[in-house]
Design a protein around this motif. Structure first.
Motif, PDB file in Angstrom:
ATOM      1  N   THR A 181       0.799  -1.218   0.000  1.00  0.00           N
ATOM      2  CA  THR A 181       0.000   0.000   0.000  1.00  0.00           C
ATOM      3  C   THR A 181       0.838   1.277   0.000  1.00  0.00           C
ATOM      4  OG1 THR A 181      -1.648  -1.229   1.292  1.00  0.00           O
ATOM      5  CG2 THR A 181      -1.982   1.125   1.071  1.00  0.00           C
ATOM      6  N   LEU A 185       1.147   5.426  -2.162  1.00  0.00           N
ATOM      7  CA  LEU A 185       0.454   6.563  -1.552  1.00  0.00           C
ATOM      8  C   LEU A 185       1.480   7.610  -1.131  1.00  0.00           C
ATOM      9  CD1 LEU A 185      -1.819   4.596   0.968  1.00  0.00           C
ATOM     10  CD2 LEU A 185      -2.446   5.440  -1.301  1.00  0.00           C
ATOM     11  N   GLU A 207      -2.295   2.224 -13.832  1.00  0.00           N
ATOM     12  CA  GLU A 207      -3.468   1.596 -13.203  1.00  0.00           C
ATOM     13  C   GLU A 207      -3.376   0.068 -13.245  1.00  0.00           C
ATOM     14  OE1 GLU A 207      -6.509   3.071 -11.796  1.00  0.00           O
ATOM     15  OE2 GLU A 207      -5.012   4.656 -11.633  1.00  0.00           O
ATOM     16  N   VAL A 210      -1.042  -1.009 -10.444  1.00  0.00           N
ATOM     17  CA  VAL A 210      -1.678  -0.883  -9.128  1.00  0.00           C
ATOM     18  C   VAL A 210      -2.762  -1.955  -8.951  1.00  0.00           C
ATOM     19  CG1 VAL A 210      -3.050   0.626  -7.627  1.00  0.00           C
ATOM     20  CG2 VAL A 210      -1.106   1.563  -8.908  1.00  0.00           C
ATOM     21  N   ALA A 211      -3.512  -2.224 -10.009  1.00  0.00           N
ATOM     22  CA  ALA A 211      -4.550  -3.264  -9.914  1.00  0.00           C
ATOM     23  C   ALA A 211      -3.938  -4.624  -9.591  1.00  0.00           C
ATOM     24  CB  ALA A 211      -5.353  -3.334 -11.218  1.00  0.00           C
ATOM     25  N   ASN A 214      -2.915  -4.648  -6.019  1.00  0.00           N
ATOM     26  CA  ASN A 214      -4.142  -4.850  -5.223  1.00  0.00           C
ATOM     27  C   ASN A 214      -4.483  -6.329  -5.125  1.00  0.00           C
ATOM     28  OD1 ASN A 214      -6.037  -1.968  -6.506  1.00  0.00           O
ATOM     29  ND2 ASN A 214      -4.389  -2.050  -5.036  1.00  0.00           N
TER      30      ASN A 214
ATOM     31  N   HIS B 316     -11.402   0.174   2.050  1.00  0.00           N
ATOM     32  CA  HIS B 316     -10.029  -0.070   1.629  1.00  0.00           C
ATOM     33  C   HIS B 316      -9.807   0.728   0.350  1.00  0.00           C
ATOM     34  CE1 HIS B 316      -6.822  -2.885   2.692  1.00  0.00           C
ATOM     35  NE2 HIS B 316      -6.464  -2.786   1.437  1.00  0.00           N
ATOM     36  N   PHE B 318      -7.427   1.947  -1.239  1.00  0.00           N
ATOM     37  CA  PHE B 318      -6.310   1.708  -2.138  1.00  0.00           C
ATOM     38  C   PHE B 318      -6.692   0.810  -3.319  1.00  0.00           C
ATOM     39  CE2 PHE B 318      -2.498  -1.022  -2.991  1.00  0.00           C
ATOM     40  CZ  PHE B 318      -1.819  -0.081  -3.752  1.00  0.00           C
ATOM     41  N   LEU B 319      -7.716  -0.004  -3.133  1.00  0.00           N
ATOM     42  CA  LEU B 319      -8.127  -0.912  -4.207  1.00  0.00           C
ATOM     43  C   LEU B 319      -8.722  -0.088  -5.347  1.00  0.00           C
ATOM     44  CD1 LEU B 319      -9.744  -3.678  -1.974  1.00  0.00           C
ATOM     45  CD2 LEU B 319      -7.509  -3.768  -3.093  1.00  0.00           C
ATOM     46  N   ASN B 320      -8.150  -0.195  -6.534  1.00  0.00           N
ATOM     47  CA  ASN B 320      -8.605   0.671  -7.625  1.00  0.00           C
ATOM     48  C   ASN B 320      -9.676  -0.004  -8.498  1.00  0.00           C
ATOM     49  OD1 ASN B 320      -7.205  -1.003  -9.393  1.00  0.00           O
ATOM     50  ND2 ASN B 320      -5.654   0.508  -9.963  1.00  0.00           N
TER      51      ASN B 320
END
Lengths: 404, 404
Positions: A181, A185, A207, A210-211, A214, B316, B318-320
């Motif tokens: 995380t 950020l 994206e 990041v996905a 996640n 949560h 942060f989850l995109n």
């Protein structure tokens, strides 16, 4: 919650050893020399040796973390988790951990073999020292835990009981935040040198990257596949040479819980990547860079070999060979994904690695950038990986471009 | 382990209700009429109604399963798991379960709304009765639990605590054996009529099919994604019409635990498949077969719609959004895989479904074969599915060939 238990001191240790039956026979308390060696941030660590040269190491959890000041309390029960990791490894992978002498749950004290003559693997890697064989040991260590603590070996009710008993929320939360995380950020824990900024921003604005992170985070939080070490970076491995062969022992298993097997593989892969980038930046000789460049495949090959050796012993006979091949492929891909996450957080977030931090100027920027870009490609391209050489080729290509 | 607790009798219930404060206001014990309605295999079930027409239903676990004789003891703590399922649903999905009046942990008694005026959905489907909207309700029920009991909503330590508290090894083991293992072994629990033999043998000798079932089994055993119902077939749903719209309520959550969300979707999909095969065999009117043929998409669309509505509320952050799209796709594919397993076991193994069992002769063989072949294709082809219509098209094609 306040904690009230007596912390060890060098002076108190002979009496503690004498009064603890499982320890009393290992060393002679009357002639014990004690030296405190820990940095005292998380734990007290004492190396003890008697007049006959017999040794023991005691490690006691502090009820706080000094790294960010005493304002960050941390349950000393992390020692309970660490003991759980040693208990399992002592049963199923004893050659890959220090000899294990057991746990004092009232005072959170672990007792184990004295390894003060050995070297932390990261330190050795940073100095350009080869310990060929350690990568093999660590692959087999992960395989043994993966096999013996999972559905492959344990009866269902025992497995479910162990999963429930091994939840380790406080330590897992540290990993969830630091690995998955915070790097993405704006957070006080993050920092990087100006030249690394473009590669950091690339990740954050990607994206797809990041996905995938996640998804790996949720997998880390929910996939109770096997008891894993949970923090198996090269600073958690003690190494020594025995003739031409290096040997490795995993220590510091306080992050252990039932999680994804690929997370341990990934911790190794991600830290190998940092070592590769450093070796390139330092212009190490070909035999060293060649060995470091093959660590991922070395660990993977040993993991696979050990799993194939154990597979016929599975108690769960219904699982067929084709399933096992699928499982192996998933572990490789999970290892690549978690490895990318582990490598990236060591560049951006809290607790950076000395491999890259101790490089200066352009060399630092190039190595840090190479680790970030390789890590991201591992994460995003992992679904198509079929061999450990897929990871190594990407690393070589990116490091070559950035550092070469 | 022996169990010593008092079983309810119709005569004892008024005093029990009067002595239980949370129940006393719901009905008048003085005028309570009690009728035992359960089959007494697993549980005692009492429907109670007072002179004012107010009702309550009491369900008490027996410490054994009569289905295969009293020699199969089963922990009455399954009622504790069932209560956990009702507690969660009462908080987050109350419109999709009976009104919930709480649990007596000492005597394993659950108290809930009296649904004796409603119909079991499977019974209605077997009779060709439409309850359009129930498939929508069940998709939303699964979505609510998936969202609110998972990392999407719960703080990490609460999530980990709930995962550990919800392990349900005895009930899970029944599922593991009946759904994922026994259908592929020679086992006393299995049986099929002679004409179905070729399709059974096809499955058993298909290594790819078995490997995928292995993988789904391990996923069922290790993926603690959310609190799931665990046995959400059409016999666990009570239905009634309200004007033109059907409503459904999920009952019998004793298999509930932290598992894969796709398992609940799959239980619905697999049982819809049986209903489709029956509707074709019975030559039901087009409006009915059209509705039954669209149940998978109806449930999926409602699940997806509810998840999209809840997603912005996730704690949560942060989850995109791209992760969420990946997650939805995974749920669809997991639902297809688990749905195939659930459908197949209802043909081959213990606890067959009346949808197919009550068909005779060639119609039975054709429907059973169609369910097995569709289930296997769902399992093996799911990795390429992108829409719920992928499942329905396969089902329509196979049923058309076999039953048409």
């Amino acid at each position: 919650m306040g904690w009230d238990y007596m912390l060890l001191t060098p002076e108190a240790i002979p009496a503690y050893v004498a009064g603890t039956p499982r320890l009393a026979g290992l060393v002679d308390p009357a002639t014990l020399q004690v030296r405190e060696v820990g940095d005292g941030n998380l734990n007290l660590v004492f190396v003890c040796r008697d007049a006959d040269g017999r040794g023991i190491c005691l490690k006691q959890s502090l009820p706080y973390v000094r790294l960010v000041g005493e304002s960050w309390p941390l349950t000393p029960h992390r020692a309970t988790a660490e003991a759980r990791g040693y208990d399992a490894a002592a049963e199923w992978a004893p050659e890959f951990i220090p000899a294990w002498y057991g746990f004092d749950p009232d005072r959170f004290i672990l007792a184990m073999e004295n390894l003060d003559h050995e070297t932390i693997w990261r330190t050795a890697l940073n100095e350009g020292l080869m310990h060929p064989g350690v990568e093999d040991d660590m692959g087999r260590y992960v395989a043994r835990l993966a096999f013996y603590t999972s559905v492959f070996n344990l009866e269902q009710k025992e497995l479910k009981g162990r999963i429930a008993a091994s939840v380790n929320p406080e330590l897992c939360e540290i990993t969830e935040n630091l690995v998955f995380t915070e790097p993405y950020l704006d957070h006080d824990h993050n920092s990087w040198r100006p030249g690394v900024e473009p590669a950091v921003m690339e990740l954050r604005h990607d994206e797809r990257h990041v996905a995938e992170v996640n998804s790996l985070k949720v997998q880390f939080m929910t996939a109770a596949e096997a008891l894993i070490h949970g923090d198996l970076h090269t600073g958690s491995v003690m190494v020594e040479m025995d003739g031409d062969r290096g040997h490795g022992k995993a220590i510091d298993s306080e992050f252990c819980f039932y999680g994804p097997v690929g997370f341990d593989l990934g911790a190794l892969f991600g830290n190998y990547l940092a070592a590769m980038a450093r070796a390139a930046a330092r212009g190490r000789p070909a035999d060293f860079t060649g060995w470091v460049g093959g660590l991922v495949s070395g660990t993977w090959a040993a993991f696979e070999d050990e799993m194939r050796r154990l597979w016929p012993e599975r108690s769960h006979r219904f699982l067929n060979d084709l399933y096992f091949e699928d499982w192996l492929l998933k572990m490789l891909r999970d290892g690549a994904g978690f490895g990318g996450c582990k490598a990236i957080r060591r560049i951006i977030g809290l607790a950076k690695v000395s491999d890259i931090e101790t490089l200066d100027g352009d060399a630092h920027v190039a190595a840090a950038t190479a680790v970030l870009r390789t890590g991201s490609r591992w994460i995003k391209e992992r679904h198509g990986f079929t061999s450990s050489s897929d990871l190594e080729e990407i690393a070589r290509d990116v490091i070559g471009v950035e550092v070469g």
